[in-house]
Write an enzyme that holds these catalytic residues in place. Sequence first.
Site, PDB file in Angstrom:
ATOM      1  N   ASP A  88       6.567  -2.815   5.113  1.00 20.42           N
ATOM      2  CA  ASP A  88       5.620  -4.033   5.064  1.00 20.42           C
ATOM      3  C   ASP A  88       4.728  -4.280   6.226  1.00 20.42           C
ATOM      4  O   ASP A  88       5.521  -4.046   7.451  1.00 20.42           O
ATOM      5  CB  ASP A  88       6.645  -5.592   4.874  1.00 20.42           C
ATOM      6  CG  ASP A  88       7.081  -5.456   3.244  1.00 20.42           C
ATOM      7  OD1 ASP A  88       6.924  -4.609   2.436  1.00 20.42           O
ATOM      8  OD2 ASP A  88       7.696  -6.731   3.093  1.00 20.42           O
ATOM      9  N   HIS A 145      11.001   2.931   4.745  1.00 20.39           N
ATOM     10  CA  HIS A 145      11.399   3.899   3.442  1.00 20.39           C
ATOM     11  C   HIS A 145      10.539   5.096   3.459  1.00 20.39           C
ATOM     12  O   HIS A 145       9.543   5.334   3.972  1.00 20.39           O
ATOM     13  CB  HIS A 145      11.167   3.109   2.323  1.00 20.39           C
ATOM     14  CG  HIS A 145      12.209   1.683   2.206  1.00 20.39           C
ATOM     15  ND1 HIS A 145      13.238   1.684   1.413  1.00 20.39           N
ATOM     16  CD2 HIS A 145      12.341   0.882   2.990  1.00 20.39           C
ATOM     17  CE1 HIS A 145      13.990   0.626   1.588  1.00 20.39           C
ATOM     18  NE2 HIS A 145      13.239  -0.041   2.617  1.00 20.39           N
ATOM     19  N   SER A 248       7.349  -3.362  15.231  1.00 21.53           N
ATOM     20  CA  SER A 248       6.943  -2.093  15.857  1.00 21.53           C
ATOM     21  C   SER A 248       5.776  -1.554  15.024  1.00 21.53           C
ATOM     22  O   SER A 248       5.093  -2.144  14.391  1.00 21.53           O
ATOM     23  CB  SER A 248       8.005  -1.144  16.308  1.00 21.53           C
ATOM     24  OG  SER A 248       7.498  -0.222  17.151  1.00 21.53           O
TER      25      SER A 248
END
Length: 297
Positions: A88, A145, A248
Site C-alpha cells: 500500500d 508482498h 519507507s
Amino acid sequence: MSDRLAVLPQYLLPKQLLTTLAGRLASARAGALTTAAIRRFVARYRVDMSEAADSDIASYPTFNAFFTRALRPGLRPLADAAAICPVDGAVSQLGSIKHDQIFQAKGHHYSTTALLGGDAQLAARFRDGQFATIYLSPRDYHRIHMPCDGRLLHMEHVPGALFSVNPTTARGVPGLFARNERVVCLFETPLGPMALVLVGATIVGSMATIWHGQVNPPRSGQPRRWDYQDRQITLRQGEEMGRFMLGSTVVLLFQNGAVEFTADWAEARSVRLGEAMAQRPCALRVPVKCDPTRARW
C-alpha cells in the site's frame, strides 16, 4: 521555500541516533503509554484501523506490533496480472531505466549500480529495464508482498544514510534511494531477474524479511550479504516477504522488456497491495509469439 532548502535540516540532524532511539521506544512494552502513543498516531495520520485484522488499539503490546499489523483476510484480493503491487502506498516514480540511470525526481537520477550496493555485474542485468518506486507513508500498511512468484537468490544489507524518503526529500536530496540504508533482495522469477529493494529512512528502526527475520540493527557500517542459491526459498505471488518498522520506500527493478506497467499507474497515484501493476509486453501485444519457456524458472 525550495525543496533543497526544506531538506537542509536533515543534513544536520543526528539521524542515526534518532533512529536508534526511535527503534528502542517502538519496541518498548510500556502498557498505557504505548496505547496512548498508538492512539495519538492513529488520530494524527488518520490510520484506518477497520482494515486491521485486530482493530483494538489496546491489544498491541508495542508500537512496532501496531505498525506491522496484519490486514483482515481477503481485504486485498490479487489481480490477474504478471506483477501485482507489493504494498500500500503511492507511486513515487516509474518507467524505463535509461542505460543504468533511474529517475528519482526532476533534476535527479541515480545509477542501478549505486542502488544495488556497487554490484556492477548485477546492475548490468537491469540495463535499459524498467523500475517502479513506491513510497509508504506512516499511515499505510507496512508489510511487503511478492509482485510475482520468485525464488530468492541472495540478499544484501547496504549501510547508508537515513534521510526521510517523503516526496519533498526525494526532490531535494540527490541520489536519495542509493544513499540511504537498504536491503537488496534478488529473485529469479517468471519475468526474469527481479530486484526488490527495501529502502530505510529516518526513524525506520529496522527492516525484516520472512526468511531472515530482523536484518537491521545491527548496523556494522559494512555491507553484509547472504547467498541462498543452494536453498529453495520460493515465494508465491502475494505472499509476504518482509516489513518495515515505520514508513519507507520500495524500489523494484525488472530486466529489459520484462514488463509493461499498467496504463493508469503514474507519479503520485495511490496504489494498494494486490492491484495490477504490470503485464508482460508479449501478452499485451503479440500473445501468439510469447515464448512459454520464459514463464518457467
